[in-house]
Design a protein around this motif. Structure first.
Motif, short mmCIF file in Angstrom:
data_model
loop_
_atom_site.label_atom_id
_atom_site.label_comp_id
_atom_site.label_asym_id
_atom_site.label_seq_id
_atom_site.Cartn_x
_atom_site.Cartn_y
_atom_site.Cartn_z
N HIS B 177 -21.05 1.66 -62.92
CA HIS B 177 -20.57 1.37 -64.27
C HIS B 177 -19.05 1.28 -64.21
CE1 HIS B 177 -20.93 1.51 -68.74
NE2 HIS B 177 -19.69 1.96 -68.63
N ARG B 178 -18.51 0.12 -64.56
CA ARG B 178 -17.05 -0.05 -64.47
C ARG B 178 -16.36 0.38 -65.76
NH1 ARG B 178 -15.29 -5.75 -62.95
NH2 ARG B 178 -13.35 -4.68 -62.44
N GLY B 179 -15.27 1.13 -65.61
CA GLY B 179 -14.44 1.48 -66.75
C GLY B 179 -13.60 0.28 -67.15
N ALA B 180 -12.56 0.54 -67.96
CA ALA B 180 -11.73 -0.58 -68.40
C ALA B 180 -10.27 -0.16 -68.57
CB ALA B 180 -12.28 -1.17 -69.69
N GLY B 181 -9.80 0.66 -67.63
CA GLY B 181 -8.37 0.94 -67.57
C GLY B 181 -7.86 2.08 -68.42
N ALA B 182 -8.73 3.05 -68.77
CA ALA B 182 -8.26 4.16 -69.59
C ALA B 182 -8.34 5.48 -68.80
CB ALA B 182 -9.09 4.26 -70.87
N TYR B 183 -7.19 6.13 -68.67
CA TYR B 183 -7.09 7.41 -67.93
C TYR B 183 -8.01 8.48 -68.51
CZ TYR B 183 -4.65 11.86 -66.67
OH TYR B 183 -4.31 13.12 -66.25
N ILE B 184 -8.20 8.45 -69.82
CA ILE B 184 -8.97 9.51 -70.48
C ILE B 184 -10.43 9.51 -69.99
CG2 ILE B 184 -9.70 8.21 -72.53
CD1 ILE B 184 -8.41 11.84 -72.47
N CYS B 185 -10.89 8.41 -69.42
CA CYS B 185 -12.27 8.37 -68.93
C CYS B 185 -12.46 9.24 -67.69
CB CYS B 185 -12.68 6.93 -68.62
SG CYS B 185 -12.77 5.93 -70.12
N GLY B 186 -11.38 9.79 -67.15
CA GLY B 186 -11.52 10.76 -66.07
C GLY B 186 -11.92 12.13 -66.60
N GLU B 187 -11.71 12.35 -67.89
CA GLU B 187 -12.14 13.60 -68.54
C GLU B 187 -13.65 13.47 -68.75
OE1 GLU B 187 -12.85 16.76 -71.34
OE2 GLU B 187 -13.43 14.67 -71.54
N GLU B 188 -14.44 14.47 -68.32
CA GLU B 188 -15.88 14.23 -68.22
C GLU B 188 -16.57 13.89 -69.53
OE1 GLU B 188 -17.72 17.54 -66.25
OE2 GLU B 188 -17.22 18.96 -67.83
N THR B 189 -16.15 14.48 -70.64
CA THR B 189 -16.83 14.13 -71.89
C THR B 189 -16.36 12.77 -72.43
OG1 THR B 189 -15.27 15.37 -73.26
CG2 THR B 189 -17.21 16.56 -72.50
N ALA B 420 -8.29 18.67 -72.31
CA ALA B 420 -7.16 19.18 -71.53
C ALA B 420 -6.04 18.15 -71.35
CB ALA B 420 -7.65 19.65 -70.17
N PHE B 421 -6.21 16.96 -71.92
CA PHE B 421 -5.12 15.98 -71.86
C PHE B 421 -3.85 16.54 -72.51
CE2 PHE B 421 -2.48 12.49 -73.13
CZ PHE B 421 -2.69 11.46 -72.22
N GLY B 422 -4.04 17.32 -73.57
CA GLY B 422 -2.88 17.91 -74.25
C GLY B 422 -2.05 18.76 -73.30
N GLU B 423 -2.73 19.55 -72.48
CA GLU B 423 -2.03 20.37 -71.47
C GLU B 423 -1.43 19.45 -70.40
OE1 GLU B 423 -5.14 21.51 -72.64
OE2 GLU B 423 -3.97 22.86 -73.89
N ALA B 424 -2.22 18.46 -69.96
CA ALA B 424 -1.75 17.56 -68.91
C ALA B 424 -0.45 16.88 -69.31
CB ALA B 424 -2.82 16.50 -68.62
N ALA B 425 -0.32 16.56 -70.60
CA ALA B 425 0.88 15.88 -71.08
C ALA B 425 2.03 16.83 -71.33
CB ALA B 425 0.55 15.10 -72.35
N SER B 426 1.72 18.08 -71.72
CA SER B 426 2.82 18.99 -72.07
C SER B 426 3.32 19.81 -70.88
CB SER B 426 2.43 19.90 -73.24
OG SER B 426 1.16 20.45 -73.06
N TRP B 427 2.47 20.08 -69.89
CA TRP B 427 2.93 20.86 -68.74
C TRP B 427 4.10 20.23 -67.99
CZ3 TRP B 427 -2.59 22.45 -66.61
CH2 TRP B 427 -3.08 23.49 -67.41
N PRO B 428 4.07 18.92 -67.73
CA PRO B 428 5.25 18.35 -67.07
C PRO B 428 6.52 18.60 -67.88
CG PRO B 428 3.46 16.75 -67.06
CD PRO B 428 3.02 17.90 -67.92
#
Lengths: 164, 465
Positions: B177-189, B420-428
């Motif tokens: 199944h091919r995604g379409a260029g969105a990083y958030i699809c790496g988050e399992e839900t 966890a994207f919120g953490e991923a973006a704020s930790w850097p």
């Protein structure tokens, strides 16, 4: 809308991958149409919705969300230059400038909602992409489905010459 | 490994331990089933299907394998979260969305050794009781998707997939199944929503733990490409023997991907925790470029907190507390966490003293602002504000107060989002400010103090077109 027989066969086959829910085939169908036409128009959105028993908005909301789908025609050859950290450190900004110069593309009108710039002759189009997952060989880019690594600005012209 | 020849210039470093990457860059190797089988491929799958599914799970638990996608959660334990009296179909999903900046390992598995992944998926599907499995591959791997489809067709042809595989009564279909260029699809839900044909808005946990309520609200196990490949090797070696690789609690091998300001960037499969960051940089990767000094390292993909070259840490070594520097950190899960960062996806990005930290942070901020799915307000708005502030810092129009505003925005995203994207973006942002505060402030200018922009002000003057 006329859909070629071969495309229709691929579509019907793709739908069989999702025995639980036809809706899951929306992304695969969008990919098949984009490969065929280069972009997704309203007619395609309505056709897919009809095929899968959805409302057109269910399809359109995916087209507008995913960066991988386009709503207007790209060039014959569409270039995606990785913009993310490791590639940027390796010079992807400079690569973008060199490619635009050689391909005669003006990126001044590019914005978040219109990320793609198309050259006047329609041969090449270009956009920045986020991480293409080859950070050790940056800068990298995709031209249609072809992947290129360690493309320095000096090699930009050579890269474009591969496409006619 | 002595009998394996690798292509010119691609011989693994002597510190490497090639298990998953055994066939990567191998002389005479191709992704065909014939090549894979001639090398003993699919033997383990045949043997595995004669075992009880629970025995496979027990071996994976005994191996101590921790997920290689980012969170480092024990894979075998994840499998046992499927409700015991479940009557719904179970799904296995291979997360091949590889999109954490700095990570480039799954690319090589998919392009060069797809049957290893399929064999790992057969064994894992059998263990969890899945008869339909999906490989969610990022759209930016078009060739990878074709290679996987060819490999699946080859395996199906030989009845290694389909009905009654290897003559057993176990059925399994694998679909790409091919995604379409969105990083958030790496988050399992988010991935699951995407696979259901929707926008990939992550689901809130609880209640939507995929092992109980995943794809089509059925139990679903989502595992990273590398993790699934490890399953095959765990069964070949036995879980206990596998657990002797690496270090306690940080077992096995993992692939480290090194990029940035380094002489020899690349991928290196090492025993977890057996190589320090300094050894990785100087021995394996040939050190920094001529005349350059180490300034900072992002050790586990761009969401991992940055480490400054001169930082010191107190960690537990056995019963003792010892002080170590950045270069002494063993590349494992627990020590990196004890040092305030994380091993994440194994993507190590090196920065030397020629780099402006404002520029680096701005690049990262652009990534997260682009990739926020927009579902939660703090993340959707905050990532864009953070990007705008570092845009100003890098173009010279920021005031010194902007650095504090930047920190307050990050602090108001962390812990306030569904995923966890919120953490991923704020930790850097938080870590760059904590460790390079003076440098960021030095890139601002008092002269801009009158034009200080607060989040409230930005909202008031936002371009609402």
């Amino acid at each position: 809308m006329d859909v070629k027989k071969e495309l229709l066969e691929k579509i019907d086959e793709a739908i069989t991958h999702y025995p639980e829910s036809k809706r899951s085939a929306t992304l695969p169908l969008l990919h098949l149409f984009q490969e065929e036409h280069g972009y997704i128009n309203d007619e395609t959105v309505e056709w897919i919705a009809d095929k899968l028993g959805l409302e057109p908005i269910n399809v359109l909301e995916l087209v507008t969300f995913y960066p991988g789908f386009r709503q207007s025609a790209p060039g014959k050859f569409h270039i995606r230059v990785c913009r993310t950290l490791s590639c940027a450190m390796a010079g992807s900004e400079e690569l973008m400038e060199a490619l635009c110069e050689k391909a005669g593309i003006d990126r001044s009108g590019v914005s978040h909602h219109h990320p793609i710039a198309v050259g006047k002759d329609g041969k090449f189009s270009i956009e920045f992409a986020e991480c293409l997952a080859s950070c050790g060989t940056g800068p990298v880019c995709l031209v249609n489905d072809d992947f290129y690594e360690e493309i320095t600005p000096m090699n930009a012209g050579k890269l474009l010459k591969k496409y006619n | 490994m002595a009998d394996i020849k690798y292509r010119k210039g691609k011989t693994p470093h002597k510190r490497e331990y090639r298990l998953i990457f055994r066939n990567i860059d191998r002389e005479g190797w191709d992704p065909s089933l014939a090549t894979y089988e001639a090398d003993g491929g699919y033997q383990m799958a045949k043997k595995g299907l004669a075992m009880q599914p629970g025995e496979i799970t027990d071996e994976v638990k005994a191996s101590g394998l921790r997920g290689r996608g980012g969170a480092g959660f024990p894979t075998g334990v994840k499998w046992t979260f499927i409700p015991p009296h479940n009557t719904k179909p179970v799904y296995l999903i291979c997360n091949c969305d590889e999109s954490e900046p700095g990570t480039f390992k799954d690319r090589y598995i998919v392009h060069q050794d797809p049957h290893q992944l399929i064999e790992g998926m057969i064994l894992s599907s059998y263990a969890v009781g899945a008869h339909v499995a999906y490989i969610y591959i990022r759209e930016e791997f078009p060739e990878g998707a074709r290679i996987l489809e060819t490999a699946i067709a080859e395996a199906r042809e030989k009845s290694y997939l389909g009905k009654g595989i290897f003559g057993s009564d176990f059925d399994l279909e694998i679909y790409v199944h091919r995604g379409a260029g969105a990083y958030i699809c790496g988050e399992e839900t988010g991935l699951i929503e995407s696979l259901e044909g929707k926008r990939p808005y992550p689901r809130i946990k609880p209640p939507y733990f995929p092992a109980a309520l995943g794809l089509y609200m059925s139990p679903t196990i989502v595992n990273n490409v590398e993790s699934l490949c490890h399953v095959k090797h765990i069964l070949e070696m036995g879980g206990e023997a596998y657990a002797r690789l690496g270090t306690p609690r940080n077992t096995g091998t993992r692939i480290l991907c090194v990029s940035g300001d380094i002489k020899k960037p690349g991928y290196f499969e090492v025993e977890v925790g057996k190589v320090t960051l300094g050894e990785l940089i100087y021995d394996i990767c040939g050190g920094l470029k001529e005349g350059r000094k180490l300034k900072a390292v992002i050790p586990g993909g761009s969401s991992a907190k940055v480490l400054r070259a001169d930082e010191r840490f107190i960690i537990n070594q056995g019963d003792e507390k010892v002080e170590i520097g950045v270069e002494d950190i063993p590349m494992d899960f627990d020590t990196l966490m004890a040092c305030g960062s994380m091993a994440g996806s194994g993507g190590v990005i090196i920065m030397d003293d020629s780099r402006s930290m404002s520029w680096v942070l701005n690049n990262i901020n652009h990534f997260y602002a682009h990739e926020s799915c927009g579902q939660c307000t703090p993340c959707r708005e905050g990532t864009l504000w953070m990007q705008k502030i570092t845009d100003r810092i890098t173009n010279g129009s920021a005031s010194p107060e902007d650095v504090e505003t930047l920190k307050s925005v990050a602090d108001n995203i962390e812990g306030k989002t569904i995923c966890a994207f919120g953490e991923a973006a704020s930790w850097p942002v938080q870590s760059f400010i904590a460790k390079f505060h003076d440098e960021l402030v030095a890139d601002t200018d008092e002269a801009n103090a009158d034009s200080v922009v607060t989040p409230e002000g930005m909202l008031a003057t936002a371009d609402l077109k």
